[in-house]
Structure formats: structure tokens, C-alpha cells
Motif scaffolding. Sequence first.
Motif, mmCIF file in Angstrom:
data_model
loop_
_atom_site.group_PDB
_atom_site.id
_atom_site.type_symbol
_atom_site.label_atom_id
_atom_site.label_comp_id
_atom_site.label_asym_id
_atom_site.label_seq_id
_atom_site.Cartn_x
_atom_site.Cartn_y
_atom_site.Cartn_z
ATOM 1 N N THR A 42 0.798 -1.230 0.000
ATOM 2 C CA THR A 42 0.000 0.000 0.000
ATOM 3 C C THR A 42 0.831 1.281 0.000
ATOM 4 N N LEU A 43 2.088 1.215 0.400
ATOM 5 C CA LEU A 43 2.909 2.428 0.440
ATOM 6 C C LEU A 43 3.698 2.527 -0.848
ATOM 7 N N ARG A 44 3.280 3.428 -1.689
ATOM 8 C CA ARG A 44 3.969 3.569 -2.972
ATOM 9 C C ARG A 44 5.391 4.053 -2.731
ATOM 10 N N GLY A 45 6.335 3.307 -3.239
ATOM 11 C CA GLY A 45 7.726 3.706 -3.069
ATOM 12 C C GLY A 45 8.422 3.045 -1.901
ATOM 13 N N ALA A 46 7.691 2.223 -1.158
ATOM 14 C CA ALA A 46 8.343 1.522 -0.048
ATOM 15 C C ALA A 46 9.319 0.489 -0.593
ATOM 16 N N ILE A 47 10.366 0.234 0.171
ATOM 17 C CA ILE A 47 11.316 -0.818 -0.204
ATOM 18 C C ILE A 47 11.345 -1.832 0.925
ATOM 19 N N TYR A 48 10.968 -3.059 0.586
ATOM 20 C CA TYR A 48 10.800 -4.121 1.572
ATOM 21 C C TYR A 48 11.959 -5.106 1.468
ATOM 22 N N TYR A 49 12.499 -5.459 2.625
ATOM 23 C CA TYR A 49 13.596 -6.429 2.689
ATOM 24 C C TYR A 49 13.093 -7.620 3.500
ATOM 25 N N PRO A 50 12.458 -8.597 2.831
ATOM 26 C CA PRO A 50 11.821 -9.695 3.574
ATOM 27 C C PRO A 50 12.796 -10.455 4.469
ATOM 28 N N LEU A 55 11.399 -2.622 6.319
ATOM 29 C CA LEU A 55 10.822 -1.876 5.205
ATOM 30 C C LEU A 55 11.180 -0.416 5.402
ATOM 31 N N THR A 56 11.563 0.251 4.334
ATOM 32 C CA THR A 56 11.870 1.678 4.416
ATOM 33 C C THR A 56 10.961 2.434 3.461
ATOM 34 N N TRP A 57 10.735 3.683 3.793
ATOM 35 C CA TRP A 57 9.824 4.490 2.979
ATOM 36 C C TRP A 57 10.221 5.952 3.133
ATOM 37 N N LYS A 58 10.157 6.700 2.049
ATOM 38 C CA LYS A 58 10.408 8.141 2.080
ATOM 39 C C LYS A 58 9.070 8.851 2.008
ATOM 40 N N LYS A 59 8.874 9.809 2.871
ATOM 41 C CA LYS A 59 7.618 10.552 2.880
ATOM 42 C C LYS A 59 7.923 12.020 3.109
ATOM 43 N N ALA A 60 7.656 12.828 2.093
ATOM 44 C CA ALA A 60 7.845 14.282 2.203
ATOM 45 C C ALA A 60 9.217 14.650 2.765
ATOM 46 N N GLY A 61 10.235 13.962 2.297
ATOM 47 C CA GLY A 61 11.595 14.283 2.722
ATOM 48 C C GLY A 61 12.016 13.606 4.009
ATOM 49 N N THR A 108 7.466 -8.738 -2.522
ATOM 50 C CA THR A 108 8.559 -8.445 -3.440
ATOM 51 C C THR A 108 9.364 -7.237 -2.952
ATOM 52 N N THR A 109 10.577 -7.127 -3.449
ATOM 53 C CA THR A 109 11.425 -5.980 -3.154
ATOM 54 C C THR A 109 11.572 -5.143 -4.412
ATOM 55 N N ARG A 110 11.087 -3.920 -4.342
ATOM 56 C CA ARG A 110 11.212 -3.027 -5.505
ATOM 57 C C ARG A 110 12.463 -2.168 -5.363
ATOM 58 N N GLN A 111 13.032 -1.800 -6.471
ATOM 59 C CA GLN A 111 14.223 -0.964 -6.462
ATOM 60 C C GLN A 111 13.857 0.466 -6.851
ATOM 61 N N ARG A 112 14.506 1.405 -6.225
ATOM 62 C CA ARG A 112 14.319 2.793 -6.645
ATOM 63 C C ARG A 112 15.016 3.025 -7.980
ATOM 64 N N PRO A 113 14.425 3.806 -8.879
ATOM 65 C CA PRO A 113 15.113 4.116 -10.132
ATOM 66 C C PRO A 113 16.302 5.029 -9.853
ATOM 67 N N THR A 114 17.325 4.917 -10.666
ATOM 68 C CA THR A 114 18.478 5.794 -10.487
ATOM 69 C C THR A 114 18.169 7.181 -11.041
ATOM 70 N N ALA A 115 18.923 8.153 -10.567
ATOM 71 C CA ALA A 115 18.765 9.517 -11.068
ATOM 72 C C ALA A 115 19.029 9.558 -12.572
ATOM 73 N N ALA A 174 6.108 9.439 -3.067
ATOM 74 C CA ALA A 174 5.383 9.233 -1.810
ATOM 75 C C ALA A 174 4.042 9.935 -1.889
ATOM 76 N N PRO A 175 2.944 9.220 -1.610
ATOM 77 C CA PRO A 175 1.651 9.873 -1.647
ATOM 78 C C PRO A 175 1.489 10.846 -0.489
ATOM 79 N N SER A 176 0.671 11.858 -0.685
ATOM 80 C CA SER A 176 0.432 12.806 0.403
ATOM 81 C C SER A 176 -0.925 12.556 1.046
ATOM 82 N N THR A 177 -1.666 11.543 0.556
ATOM 83 C CA THR A 177 -2.996 11.278 1.084
ATOM 84 C C THR A 177 -2.913 10.258 2.205
#
Length: 181
Positions: A42-50, A55-61, A108-115, A174-177
Amino acid sequence: MLIEDYDLEIFTPPCDPGAERYAARARLTVDISEVLPYLNATLRGAIYYPGANALTWKKAGHSLAFHAYELAVSNLEDRNGAEEELKTVVDLVNRTWERRAEITPDNTTRQRPTAMAIFKLLPRTNCKKCGEPTCFTFASKLAVSQKKLTDCPPLAEAQYSEQRAALESLVIEAPSTSKGG
Ligand code: SF4
């Protein structure tokens, strides 16, 4: 309710003394490992390490970390902000746990895209309309959820519609809702 009580600790990270940024940590008396796949779903952009039950997540900085017996938030401007953000995270965990029957867990573990991957899809005009000096600076901030796609006005132009569609499927925002807390 999954988390009913916790020990709160607020501190300035020792790796960054004097930076006047605060972090908060909640030590839990319950194991919240089972909620992590639901947060991951449910957390868009979360990165899960089973394997690490983390689990880590960025939210508004801010940076948020979820572990089996610990929740942590960092990069807050003051102590009250750190405490309030941590309460929000506890509520998020409890709400997600209560809604788990409606959520398909994601292991699953998603990867952040590179800059660089983001940069290649931007207009690359360095027009500065996003408030950044270059498109690459914007890409670097977008990669860590400090900017949103809508902060780049040229991407709304028809000529960039294909790049925008590609970026929307690539970029983690990161969603703001309340969906994401
Ligand atoms: S607004 Fe978009 S095109 Fe302009 S500098 Fe920023 S990222 Fe590049």
C-alpha cells in the motif's frame, strides 16, 4: 490494535551532530513483521527487505523505517515534529493491520530508479521551471521523493507525453494522502 504501547526516544543522529535534525524511535513490545507485506502493498515507493524483516519508505523528505520490534523516523526539523511523525507511523501500522483482509500482501522488493534513468526521460532543457538549476538535479531529488513529476511543468506538454508516461511507471512518489499515512 496491533501496537498499543511503545517506548519513545527522540534524538539527534550521532552521525550528524549539530545539524539540528531530529529522529524518533519507537521500541515495540509486539512483533510487527506480519504487517510489513501489507505496508509494502500500500505504500507507494516503499522498499521491503523480507529477509531482514524491514521496510523503508520516504515521505515528504522524511525517512521512515519499519522493523520487527522498532519504528523510526528521521530528518525532522524539531522534537515535536519527530514525535508527531512517529505517532502518524504508529497509526499507519495499526490502520494497515486492521485493513489487512482488504489488501493483497506484497513480498517483493522493488528498487528505486536511479537519477540517471530518470534524467534520460526528462526534457533535459535545464529550463529551471522546477526550481532546480539542472534537469539532473531535479532527477536526483525525484529519485529520493523530494520532488514530484508535477514539479516539472514542461512534462505536461504534449511533446513529452511519452516520456511522462514512462516516468509515471518508473518513478516512486510518496503519496500525500491518507492511503500512505
Ligand atoms: S522544469 Fe523540467 S525541464 Fe525544466 S529544468 Fe526542471 S526538470 Fe528540467
